[in-house]
Scaffold this active site. Structure first.
Site, PDB file in Angstrom:
ATOM      1  N   SER A  82       0.774  -1.211  -0.108  1.00 15.21           N
ATOM      2  CA  SER A  82       0.062  -0.190   0.221  1.00 15.21           C
ATOM      3  C   SER A  82       0.773   1.088   0.037  1.00 15.21           C
ATOM      4  O   SER A  82       1.615   1.462   0.918  1.00 15.21           O
ATOM      5  CB  SER A  82      -0.757  -0.027   1.128  1.00 15.21           C
ATOM      6  OG  SER A  82      -1.722   1.151   1.274  1.00 15.21           O
ATOM      7  N   HIS A  91      -1.096  -0.904  -4.415  1.00 15.12           N
ATOM      8  CA  HIS A  91      -2.436  -0.342  -3.776  1.00 15.12           C
ATOM      9  C   HIS A  91      -2.305   0.884  -3.537  1.00 15.12           C
ATOM     10  O   HIS A  91      -1.364   1.264  -2.968  1.00 15.12           O
ATOM     11  CB  HIS A  91      -2.596  -1.365  -2.598  1.00 15.12           C
ATOM     12  CG  HIS A  91      -3.970  -0.935  -2.170  1.00 15.12           C
ATOM     13  ND1 HIS A  91      -5.195  -1.420  -2.457  1.00 15.12           N
ATOM     14  CD2 HIS A  91      -4.435  -0.181  -0.849  1.00 15.12           C
ATOM     15  CE1 HIS A  91      -6.240  -1.209  -1.724  1.00 15.12           C
ATOM     16  NE2 HIS A  91      -5.585  -0.429  -0.867  1.00 15.12           N
ATOM     17  N   ASP A 126      -4.392   4.200  -2.154  1.00 16.46           N
ATOM     18  CA  ASP A 126      -5.572   4.443  -1.345  1.00 16.46           C
ATOM     19  C   ASP A 126      -6.105   6.043  -1.461  1.00 16.46           C
ATOM     20  O   ASP A 126      -5.189   6.779  -1.153  1.00 16.46           O
ATOM     21  CB  ASP A 126      -5.249   4.314   0.366  1.00 16.46           C
ATOM     22  CG  ASP A 126      -4.940   2.826   0.541  1.00 16.46           C
ATOM     23  OD1 ASP A 126      -6.079   2.134   0.543  1.00 16.46           O
ATOM     24  OD2 ASP A 126      -4.016   2.624   1.140  1.00 16.46           O
ATOM     25  N   MET A 161      -8.569   8.640  -0.733  1.00 12.86           N
ATOM     26  CA  MET A 161      -9.336   9.284   0.733  1.00 12.86           C
ATOM     27  C   MET A 161      -9.680  10.781   0.601  1.00 12.86           C
ATOM     28  O   MET A 161      -8.835  11.827   0.218  1.00 12.86           O
ATOM     29  CB  MET A 161      -8.831   9.107   2.124  1.00 12.86           C
ATOM     30  CG  MET A 161      -8.027   7.789   2.147  1.00 12.86           C
ATOM     31  SD  MET A 161      -7.591   7.451   3.768  1.00 12.86           S
ATOM     32  CE  MET A 161      -6.863   5.930   3.732  1.00 12.86           C
ATOM     33  N   HIS A 186      -8.145   2.155  -4.689  1.00 15.03           N
ATOM     34  CA  HIS A 186      -9.260   2.112  -3.528  1.00 15.03           C
ATOM     35  C   HIS A 186      -9.830   3.075  -3.304  1.00 15.03           C
ATOM     36  O   HIS A 186      -9.169   4.000  -2.477  1.00 15.03           O
ATOM     37  CB  HIS A 186      -8.384   1.222  -2.283  1.00 15.03           C
ATOM     38  CG  HIS A 186      -9.346   1.059  -0.988  1.00 15.03           C
ATOM     39  ND1 HIS A 186      -8.973   0.626   0.088  1.00 15.03           N
ATOM     40  CD2 HIS A 186     -10.664   1.056  -0.997  1.00 15.03           C
ATOM     41  CE1 HIS A 186      -9.845   0.529   0.821  1.00 15.03           C
ATOM     42  NE2 HIS A 186     -10.867   0.746   0.456  1.00 15.03           N
ATOM     43  N   MET A 210     -11.895   5.535  -1.491  1.00 17.82           N
ATOM     44  CA  MET A 210     -12.691   5.714   0.074  1.00 17.82           C
ATOM     45  C   MET A 210     -13.209   7.155  -0.131  1.00 17.82           C
ATOM     46  O   MET A 210     -12.664   8.268   0.513  1.00 17.82           O
ATOM     47  CB  MET A 210     -11.971   5.385   0.917  1.00 17.82           C
ATOM     48  CG  MET A 210     -11.510   4.094   1.377  1.00 17.82           C
ATOM     49  SD  MET A 210     -10.160   3.784   2.291  1.00 17.82           S
ATOM     50  CE  MET A 210      -8.687   3.909   1.121  1.00 17.82           C
ATOM     51  N   MET A 245     -12.390  -5.419   4.010  1.00 16.71           N
ATOM     52  CA  MET A 245     -11.742  -4.717   4.958  1.00 16.71           C
ATOM     53  C   MET A 245     -11.347  -5.467   6.311  1.00 16.71           C
ATOM     54  O   MET A 245     -12.266  -6.022   6.603  1.00 16.71           O
ATOM     55  CB  MET A 245     -12.193  -3.198   5.351  1.00 16.71           C
ATOM     56  CG  MET A 245     -12.504  -2.068   4.023  1.00 16.71           C
ATOM     57  SD  MET A 245     -10.635  -1.566   3.338  1.00 16.71           S
ATOM     58  CE  MET A 245      -9.907  -1.184   4.649  1.00 16.71           C
ATOM     59  N   ASP A 294      -7.512  -5.865   2.989  1.00 15.61           N
ATOM     60  CA  ASP A 294      -6.712  -4.664   3.332  1.00 15.61           C
ATOM     61  C   ASP A 294      -6.960  -4.233   5.027  1.00 15.61           C
ATOM     62  O   ASP A 294      -7.893  -4.103   5.379  1.00 15.61           O
ATOM     63  CB  ASP A 294      -7.391  -3.598   2.399  1.00 15.61           C
ATOM     64  CG  ASP A 294      -6.710  -2.167   2.594  1.00 15.61           C
ATOM     65  OD1 ASP A 294      -5.544  -2.131   3.295  1.00 15.61           O
ATOM     66  OD2 ASP A 294      -7.421  -1.265   1.803  1.00 15.61           O
TER      67      ASP A 294
HETATM   68  C1  DX5 Z   1      -6.606   1.955   5.117  1.00  6.85           C
HETATM   69  C2  DX5 Z   1      -6.178   1.746   3.801  1.00  6.85           C
HETATM   70  C3  DX5 Z   1      -5.057   0.632   3.777  1.00  6.85           C
HETATM   71  C4  DX5 Z   1      -3.856   1.000   4.340  1.00  6.85           C
HETATM   72  C5  DX5 Z   1      -3.436  -0.298   5.122  1.00  6.85           C
HETATM   73  O1  DX5 Z   1      -7.703   2.492   4.868  1.00  6.85           O
HETATM   74  O2  DX5 Z   1      -7.130   1.171   2.991  1.00  6.85           O
HETATM   75  O3  DX5 Z   1      -4.892   0.421   2.495  1.00  6.85           O
HETATM   76  O4  DX5 Z   1      -2.642   1.355   3.683  1.00  6.85           O
HETATM   77  O5  DX5 Z   1      -2.340   0.040   5.735  1.00  6.85           O
HETATM   78  P1  DX5 Z   1      -1.677  -1.150   6.987  1.00  6.85           P
HETATM   79  O6  DX5 Z   1      -1.240  -2.230   6.104  1.00  6.85           O
HETATM   80  O7  DX5 Z   1      -0.719  -0.521   7.681  1.00  6.85           O
HETATM   81  O8  DX5 Z   1      -2.835  -1.508   8.010  1.00  6.85           O
HETATM   82 ZN    ZN Z   2      -6.669   0.383   0.854  1.00  8.94          ZN
END
Ligand code: DX5
Ligand code: ZN
Length: 224
Positions: free
Chosen positions: A10, A35, A37, A39, A68, A70, A139, A178
């Protein structure tokens, strides 16, 4: 059906002052997917990456980009992420009012489409849309931040979902996990039926290449 293991570091845990270096490192360390993220500070209480960054790093690696989302109203931004270089795009079922339409949009853009379920979202939300998905992301933490603890109920949920897919003509749909995925719990996660393992802090703390090698060894050492 047990799919081959795929490791997806990630980017959230990368050094953002050295993003190009870390993206390249993921590829040389043996990642299968990157990956990313996304947000927006509304769907989750954090703000991270937009299409601008995705576009900027697209030319630095040939790894598939797994975005991903969010974010609220993902339909509005899906074309921008697709155009910026996303290969896989996933959306949260908690946010999408017209899920089949959203998945159709992702497919029309030529991308792999996935749905994401938060840890407390009933699996039934996945069942009705599964046939329109290439992958389902479960998740194992509440989304928003890296470095959180793995929620153990994931294992049962994952097993239940894998069985459902396999018994409903959907064995080809992959399960991604994840949140809180570490070298130490990767084997039981893979055994439960998730084959795409996202890991941020679990891989980026220390030597990424060695961590990835260990996670692969641990996960593949179990007999299925
Ligand atoms: C959390 C993200 C993850 C995050 C995971 O909301 O969607 O992808 O980067 O991080 P770790 O592996 O540190 O929990
Ligand atoms: Zn993620």
């Amino acid at each position: 059906m047990h799919h081959p293991l795929k490791l997806a570091p990630s980017l959230l845990s990368a050094d953002f002052a050295n993003l190009e270096r870390d993206v390249r490192l993921c590829e040389t360390a043996g990642a299968d997917i990157l990956h990313i993220d996304v947000m927006d500070g509304h769907f989750v209480p954090n703000i991270t990456i937009g299409p601008l960054i995705v576009r900027a790093i697209r030319s630095k690696t040939s790894l598939p980009f797994d975005c991903h989302l969010m974010i609220e109203n993902p339909d509005r931004y899906i074309p921008a992420f697709a155009e910026a270089g996303a290969d896989w795009i996933s959306v949260h079922v908690e946010e999408c009012k017209h899920l089949h339409r959203t998945l159709g949009l992702i497919h029309e853009l030529g991308k792999k489409a996935g749905i994401v379920l938060n840890p407390a979202t009933p699996l039934e939300f996945a069942y009705s849309a599964a046939e329109h998905c290439d992958f389902i992301l479960l998740m194992s933490v509440n989304p928003g931040f890296g470095g959180q603890s793995f929620i153990p109920s994931f294992l049962h949920r994952c097993n239940t979902l894998r069985t459902h897919l396999d018994t409903h003509g959907l064995a080809h749909v992959e399960i991604e996990v994840d949140g809180g995925v570490k070298i130490d719990n990767s084997a039981q996660i893979y055994y439960a039926g998730a084959n795409i393992l996202v890991s941020g802090s679990g891989l980026f703390s220390g030597d990424l290449k060695e961590n990835m090698r260990l996670m692969r060894c641990q996960s593949e050492s179990i007999t299925i």
